[in-house]
Each structure stands twice: as C-alpha cells, then as structure tokens.
Design a protein around this motif. Structure first.
Motif, PDB file in Angstrom:
ATOM      1  N   GLY A  17       0.818  -1.225   0.000  1.00  0.00           N
ATOM      2  CA  GLY A  17       0.000   0.000   0.000  1.00  0.00           C
ATOM      3  C   GLY A  17       0.840   1.258   0.000  1.00  0.00           C
ATOM      4  N   ASN A  18       2.086   1.173  -0.484  1.00  0.00           N
ATOM      5  CA  ASN A  18       2.961   2.345  -0.574  1.00  0.00           C
ATOM      6  C   ASN A  18       3.258   2.987   0.774  1.00  0.00           C
ATOM      7  N   VAL A  19       3.347   2.171   1.807  1.00  0.00           N
ATOM      8  CA  VAL A  19       3.658   2.698   3.141  1.00  0.00           C
ATOM      9  C   VAL A  19       5.090   2.299   3.509  1.00  0.00           C
ATOM     10  N   LEU A  20       5.844   3.291   3.961  1.00  0.00           N
ATOM     11  CA  LEU A  20       7.191   3.043   4.470  1.00  0.00           C
ATOM     12  C   LEU A  20       7.142   3.171   5.986  1.00  0.00           C
ATOM     13  N   LYS A  21       7.582   2.126   6.673  1.00  0.00           N
ATOM     14  CA  LYS A  21       7.630   2.203   8.144  1.00  0.00           C
ATOM     15  C   LYS A  21       8.994   2.698   8.569  1.00  0.00           C
ATOM     16  N   LEU A  26      12.057   7.348  13.493  1.00  0.00           N
ATOM     17  CA  LEU A  26      11.473   8.669  13.189  1.00  0.00           C
ATOM     18  C   LEU A  26      10.144   8.952  13.888  1.00  0.00           C
ATOM     19  N   ASN A  27       9.246   7.979  13.945  1.00  0.00           N
ATOM     20  CA  ASN A  27       7.922   8.360  14.455  1.00  0.00           C
ATOM     21  C   ASN A  27       7.279   7.403  15.449  1.00  0.00           C
ATOM     22  N   HIS A  28       8.104   6.579  16.097  1.00  0.00           N
ATOM     23  CA  HIS A  28       7.583   5.821  17.248  1.00  0.00           C
ATOM     24  C   HIS A  28       8.712   5.814  18.272  1.00  0.00           C
ATOM     25  N   ALA A  59       0.212  13.403  15.014  1.00  0.00           N
ATOM     26  CA  ALA A  59       1.101  13.342  16.155  1.00  0.00           C
ATOM     27  C   ALA A  59       2.561  13.297  15.694  1.00  0.00           C
ATOM     28  N   SER A  60       2.829  12.626  14.583  1.00  0.00           N
ATOM     29  CA  SER A  60       4.229  12.322  14.317  1.00  0.00           C
ATOM     30  C   SER A  60       5.044  13.517  13.845  1.00  0.00           C
ATOM     31  N   GLY A  61       4.397  14.616  13.472  1.00  0.00           N
ATOM     32  CA  GLY A  61       5.175  15.798  13.104  1.00  0.00           C
ATOM     33  C   GLY A  61       5.767  16.525  14.300  1.00  0.00           C
ATOM     34  N   SER A  98      -6.547  11.516   5.676  1.00  0.00           N
ATOM     35  CA  SER A  98      -5.350  10.868   6.192  1.00  0.00           C
ATOM     36  C   SER A  98      -4.943   9.705   5.308  1.00  0.00           C
ATOM     37  N   PHE A  99      -3.694   9.755   4.836  1.00  0.00           N
ATOM     38  CA  PHE A  99      -3.168   8.679   3.984  1.00  0.00           C
ATOM     39  C   PHE A  99      -3.070   7.377   4.772  1.00  0.00           C
ATOM     40  N   THR A 100      -2.603   7.476   6.014  1.00  0.00           N
ATOM     41  CA  THR A 100      -2.357   6.243   6.774  1.00  0.00           C
ATOM     42  C   THR A 100      -3.625   5.704   7.440  1.00  0.00           C
ATOM     43  N   HIS A 101      -4.547   6.590   7.819  1.00  0.00           N
ATOM     44  CA  HIS A 101      -5.757   6.111   8.522  1.00  0.00           C
ATOM     45  C   HIS A 101      -6.958   5.958   7.602  1.00  0.00           C
ATOM     46  N   ILE A 123       6.316  21.917   8.737  1.00  0.00           N
ATOM     47  CA  ILE A 123       7.168  20.718   8.789  1.00  0.00           C
ATOM     48  C   ILE A 123       6.310  19.474   8.996  1.00  0.00           C
ATOM     49  N   ASP A 124       6.650  18.389   8.291  1.00  0.00           N
ATOM     50  CA  ASP A 124       5.974  17.117   8.567  1.00  0.00           C
ATOM     51  C   ASP A 124       6.946  15.963   8.306  1.00  0.00           C
ATOM     52  N   ASP A 125       6.569  14.798   8.823  1.00  0.00           N
ATOM     53  CA  ASP A 125       7.455  13.635   8.654  1.00  0.00           C
ATOM     54  C   ASP A 125       7.429  13.103   7.228  1.00  0.00           C
ATOM     55  N   PHE A 126       6.211  12.989   6.639  1.00  0.00           N
ATOM     56  CA  PHE A 126       6.061  12.393   5.314  1.00  0.00           C
ATOM     57  C   PHE A 126       5.299  13.317   4.390  1.00  0.00           C
ATOM     58  N   LEU A 127       5.613  13.220   3.119  1.00  0.00           N
ATOM     59  CA  LEU A 127       4.829  13.865   2.065  1.00  0.00           C
ATOM     60  C   LEU A 127       4.506  12.785   1.033  1.00  0.00           C
ATOM     61  N   ALA A 128       3.209  12.516   0.871  1.00  0.00           N
ATOM     62  CA  ALA A 128       2.774  11.493  -0.085  1.00  0.00           C
ATOM     63  C   ALA A 128       1.938  12.179  -1.161  1.00  0.00           C
ATOM     64  N   ASN A 129       0.617  12.209  -0.981  1.00  0.00           N
ATOM     65  CA  ASN A 129      -0.233  12.899  -1.961  1.00  0.00           C
ATOM     66  C   ASN A 129      -0.306  14.405  -1.721  1.00  0.00           C
ATOM     67  N   GLY A 130       0.095  14.817  -0.538  1.00  0.00           N
ATOM     68  CA  GLY A 130       0.138  16.249  -0.246  1.00  0.00           C
ATOM     69  C   GLY A 130      -1.066  16.779   0.520  1.00  0.00           C
ATOM     70  N   CYS A 131      -2.004  15.911   0.917  1.00  0.00           N
ATOM     71  CA  CYS A 131      -3.216  16.396   1.610  1.00  0.00           C
ATOM     72  C   CYS A 131      -2.881  17.095   2.919  1.00  0.00           C
ATOM     73  N   ALA A 132      -1.986  16.493   3.699  1.00  0.00           N
ATOM     74  CA  ALA A 132      -1.670  17.078   5.006  1.00  0.00           C
ATOM     75  C   ALA A 132      -1.055  18.467   4.827  1.00  0.00           C
ATOM     76  N   LEU A 133      -0.094  18.591   3.929  1.00  0.00           N
ATOM     77  CA  LEU A 133       0.553  19.899   3.753  1.00  0.00           C
ATOM     78  C   LEU A 133      -0.407  20.915   3.144  1.00  0.00           C
ATOM     79  N   GLU A 155       9.881  12.374   1.527  1.00  0.00           N
ATOM     80  CA  GLU A 155       8.891  12.554   0.451  1.00  0.00           C
ATOM     81  C   GLU A 155       8.855  11.299  -0.393  1.00  0.00           C
ATOM     82  N   LYS A 156       7.646  10.782  -0.625  1.00  0.00           N
ATOM     83  CA  LYS A 156       7.512   9.689  -1.585  1.00  0.00           C
ATOM     84  C   LYS A 156       7.191  10.340  -2.926  1.00  0.00           C
ATOM     85  N   GLY A 157       8.242  10.576  -3.687  1.00  0.00           N
ATOM     86  CA  GLY A 157       8.138  11.360  -4.917  1.00  0.00           C
ATOM     87  C   GLY A 157       7.171  10.769  -5.915  1.00  0.00           C
TER      88      GLY A 157
HETATM   89  P1  5GP Z   1      -0.215  12.997   2.410  1.00  0.00           P
HETATM   90  O1  5GP Z   1      -1.226  13.830   3.146  1.00  0.00           O
HETATM   91  O2  5GP Z   1       0.895  13.796   1.816  1.00  0.00           O
HETATM   92  O3  5GP Z   1      -0.854  12.050   1.434  1.00  0.00           O
HETATM   93  O4  5GP Z   1       0.439  12.035   3.509  1.00  0.00           O
HETATM   94  C1  5GP Z   1       1.246  12.590   4.512  1.00  0.00           C
HETATM   95  C2  5GP Z   1       0.801  12.165   5.886  1.00  0.00           C
HETATM   96  O5  5GP Z   1       0.462  10.772   5.911  1.00  0.00           O
HETATM   97  C3  5GP Z   1       1.917  12.367   6.867  1.00  0.00           C
HETATM   98  O6  5GP Z   1       1.469  13.270   7.860  1.00  0.00           O
HETATM   99  C4  5GP Z   1       2.232  10.998   7.449  1.00  0.00           C
HETATM  100  O7  5GP Z   1       1.905  10.978   8.813  1.00  0.00           O
HETATM  101  C5  5GP Z   1       1.359  10.026   6.698  1.00  0.00           C
HETATM  102  N1  5GP Z   1       2.113   9.166   5.763  1.00  0.00           N
HETATM  103  C6  5GP Z   1       2.030   9.183   4.402  1.00  0.00           C
HETATM  104  N2  5GP Z   1       2.772   8.213   3.870  1.00  0.00           N
HETATM  105  C7  5GP Z   1       3.356   7.569   4.887  1.00  0.00           C
HETATM  106  C8  5GP Z   1       4.261   6.446   4.949  1.00  0.00           C
HETATM  107  O8  5GP Z   1       4.672   5.836   3.941  1.00  0.00           O
HETATM  108  N3  5GP Z   1       4.678   6.067   6.193  1.00  0.00           N
HETATM  109  C9  5GP Z   1       4.253   6.700   7.319  1.00  0.00           C
HETATM  110  N4  5GP Z   1       4.736   6.261   8.486  1.00  0.00           N
HETATM  111  N5  5GP Z   1       3.393   7.749   7.304  1.00  0.00           N
HETATM  112  C10 5GP Z   1       2.952   8.179   6.092  1.00  0.00           C
END
Ligand code: 5GP
Length: 193
Positions: A17-21, A26-28, A59-61, A98-101, A123-133, A155-157
C-alpha cells in the motif's frame, strides 16, 4: 540528505500500500541525534527566510518540528485532529484526508497562535499525496500569514504531492525523496538531484 537516506535504507521497512515504516527511528522510537541533524539542515536551507513559527500536525510531526525549532529559536504550533468539531469562531479549521488512517479529519489551530505577521515554516514527517501539507497551508492562509516553505523528512516522490506543491510555487525541502519502493523485495530507490 545522505544521513537520512542511509538510515532509511538500513532501517526503513517497505509495507504494502505504498507505506514506508520508519518507526524505529522517526515516528515511534525517535533518534534525537538524527532529528537534530534534520533540524540543522532545514535551518541551513531556510536561513534566508524570516521564520517566526513552525507549524506541524499531530502526532508524528511534533517531535520533528520541536527539534527543528531549536535551530530556528521559534515556537512550534501543531494542528489538532478532531472528529467532533465545535466551531466557536476562535479556530482556524480545515479537513485533511489521512493517507495512513484512510479517513478524513477536521483539523484545527486556535486563531491566537497564528497571526497575520507570522512567517511560517510547515514541517511534517512524510509527504505522499500532499493532503496534510495542503491542509496546513490552508490554515496559514486563513490566518493571513505567509508560508515561507515546507520542510519534509521523507517525500515519496512517486505519489506526486511534492511536485504538485512545487508547481504551485511553494518551496519544498524534502531531506530524502523516494523515487520508487517495492514491498516484495524491500528495495528503495532515492531521487538524485
Ligand atoms: P499525504 O497527506 O501527503 O498524502 O500524507 C502525509 C501524511 O500521511 C503524513 O502526515 C504521514 O503521517 C502520513 N504518511 C504518508 N505516507 C506515509 C508512509 O509511507 N509512512 C508513514 N509512516 N506515514 C505516512
């Protein structure tokens, strides 16, 4: 940033599911020396910007933003996720998927913590689709403050959120950009400059 790429290559675990732990550093469980180095790097990259506050999302940011803030000597504000929104006019609010939830949160920041004079580094830990930012940018816009830049650890480019934000004119400084990753082999390829 070589230090972060090396750590991801060593201790990151690619899930389906394109998730990197990255929960071992970094976040636990958190490697504070690594976070300190990330903060120093953002301070170097954004030294030309008059940053007055750092904004992140729980929380993780929070840990990453706090270590970074030591290098900028500014306060950290973190946006809170809530499912029952009680709008009293004192809050900046937006919705973030939320990408993860896999659900949508209402996200709030008290108006009194971001003013029109603020120059914000997000600042944030991850950038995936960009919704959080994008949600955090929206909150800064509601406050009438300036987004000076976006600092991201990983960033997951290949998910496109970072390039979309760059195309909109935002300065995005991701300290590691993953170009591809494969859950079966565990292989991770980084974007080269
Ligand atoms: P976006 O909103 O850019 O799609 O996803 C970013 C948010 O989803 C981040 O705040 C981060 O907490 C979470 N996230 C997205 N991808 C991953 C991932 O591969 N691993 C982890 N641990 N968190 C992610």
């Amino acid at each position: 940033m070589q230090l972060l790429e090396d750590r991801i290559a060593r201790d990151g675990v690619v899930k389906s599911g394109n998730v990197l732990k990255v929960d071992s550093f970094l976040n636990h469980q958190i490697d504070i020396d690594l976070l300190d180095a990330l903060g120093a790097e953002w301070a170097r990259l954004f030294q030309d910007k008059p940053i007055t506050k750092i904004l992140t999302i729980e929380a993780s940011g929070i840990g990453i933003a706090c270590m970074a803030a030591l290098h900028f000597d500014v306060p950290v504000v973190f946006a809170k996720k809530t499912q029952s929104l009680n709008l009293d006019g004192e809050m900046l609010c937006t919705k973030i998927d939320s990408f993860t939830h896999k659900k949508t949160f209402d996200v709030i920041v008290a108006k009194r913590f971001i003013s029109p004079d603020d120059h914000i580094l997000i600042i944030d830990d991850f950038l995936a689709n960009g919704c959080a930012l994008r949600g955090l940018i929206e909150l800064v816009g509601q406050a009438g403050a300036v987004v000076e830049g976006l600092g991201v650890a990983v960033e997951k480019g290949f998910q496109g959120g970072g390039d979309d934000l760059r195309a909109r004119g935002y300065r995005v400084e991701s300290l590691a950009i993953i170009e591809s990753m494969d859950a079966e082999s565990g292989a991770i390829c980084f974007r080269t400059a």
